[in-house]
Enzyme design. Structure first.
Site, short mmCIF file in Angstrom:
data_model
loop_
_atom_site.label_atom_id
_atom_site.label_comp_id
_atom_site.label_asym_id
_atom_site.label_seq_id
_atom_site.Cartn_x
_atom_site.Cartn_y
_atom_site.Cartn_z
N GLU A 116 -111.99 -8.26 54.53
CA GLU A 116 -111.81 -6.85 53.73
C GLU A 116 -110.76 -5.99 53.99
O GLU A 116 -110.06 -5.55 53.41
CB GLU A 116 -113.17 -5.94 53.82
CG GLU A 116 -114.38 -6.42 52.91
CD GLU A 116 -115.08 -7.64 53.52
OE1 GLU A 116 -116.40 -7.66 53.07
OE2 GLU A 116 -114.92 -8.04 54.60
N ALA A 175 -116.99 -10.50 46.85
CA ALA A 175 -117.17 -9.63 45.88
C ALA A 175 -116.41 -9.65 45.00
O ALA A 175 -115.05 -10.35 44.93
CB ALA A 175 -117.24 -8.05 46.32
N GLU A 209 -122.03 -11.35 54.02
CA GLU A 209 -122.92 -10.09 54.37
C GLU A 209 -124.21 -10.34 53.89
O GLU A 209 -125.37 -10.12 54.38
CB GLU A 209 -122.41 -8.86 53.66
CG GLU A 209 -121.31 -8.22 54.29
CD GLU A 209 -120.43 -7.31 53.81
OE1 GLU A 209 -120.45 -5.80 54.44
OE2 GLU A 209 -119.77 -7.36 52.50
N GLY A 225 -118.69 -10.10 50.79
CA GLY A 225 -119.88 -9.90 50.55
C GLY A 225 -120.93 -11.12 50.49
O GLY A 225 -122.18 -11.06 50.78
#
Length: 260
Positions: A135, A66, A115, A112
């Site tokens: 993360e 991200a 994910e 992300g």
């Protein structure tokens, strides 16, 4: 449609969405997530599109994570809203598409990015790919479904280790753990994705959509996956594709499915 952060093309029933932020290693920001939602929604409604391939631009990254600069100063409520909106508009949305989505992971798929790959219906990877959810090294946890989908794919213990150590898997390790289905040299990744898409396209689109729904039901709280399977199995008998598929089998010819 013109996009700023992604490229979307379609040819011979196969659509390709390419996340196109190479200077940011294709990191996900809000604008990119919104554009991805729009592209997936548009392609899913296009009955000429039978399979969607998702990949990243360049040879370094699928999605490196991200865009941390966007949320570094968020409050508790803003962080929760970021995760909820992202899950609803993109990650859960992709998982529940009736059109099959193949993630072609070309390079880093972190945070992300992993994910997003896990939200796709299955994954293939280039041999230089590396995957992980780092993360906790930033003082946060995966927020786009990573704590849920990774254990489903690799098992609870392996997911716990990967998340707690912020470690990365090589492509071959990801294959061995069940996270990806195939590993090939990067130069062969698009070719493999296309070959798999062509195999999928030989089958009934409506049946595939029903199968996706039934498989996903097994992983949703409060939903009986067997009941969904029974319902969708019965509903299939009322489709034109069922009549075509069974008729072609009995007549010893190849079926021509129309997705109805």
């Amino acid at each position: 449609m013109n996009y700023e952060n992604i490229l979307a093309t379609s040819e011979n029933g196969i659509a390709t969405i390419t996340i196109n932020r190479p200077t940011k290693l294709n990191a996900l920001n809000k604008a990119t997530i919104e554009e991805l939602h729009t592209a997936f929604d548009t392609l899913d409604k296009d009955h000429s599109v039978r399979v969607i391939i998702l990949t990243g631009s360049g040879d370094k990254a699928f999605v490196a994570g991200a865009d941390i600069s966007e949320f570094a100063n968020f409050s508790v409520s803003e962080g929760a809203e970021l995760a909820a909106k992202g899950q609803s508009s993109l990650f859960d949305f992709v998982e529940n598409l009736k059109t099959p989505v193949i993630a072609a992971v070309n390079g880093f798929a972190l945070g992300g990015g992993l994910e997003l790959a896990m939200a796709c219906h299955f994954r293939i990877a280039s041999d230089n790919a590396k995957m992980g959810l780092p993360e906790v090294s930033l003082g946060v946890i995966p927020g786009y479904g990573g704590t849920q989908r990774l254990p489903q794919l690799v098992g609870k213990g392996k997911a716990m280790e990967l998340i707690m150590t912020a470690g990365m898997l090589t492509a071959e390790e990801a294959k061995a753990s069940g996270l990806v289905n195939h590993v090939v040299p990067q130069s062969e990744l698009v070719e493999l994705a296309t070959t798999l898409a062509q195999k999928i396209m030989k089958n009934s689109p409506v049946a595939i959509g029903m199968a996706i729904e039934a498989i996903n039901a097994n992983f949703k709280d409060g939903i009986d996956g067997y009941a969904v399977e029974i319902k969708n199995f019965g509903d299939a008998f009322g489709t034109e594709d069922f009549k075509e598929g069974t008729g072609a089998f009995l007549e010893k010819r190849k079926p021509v499915f129309i997705g109805k």
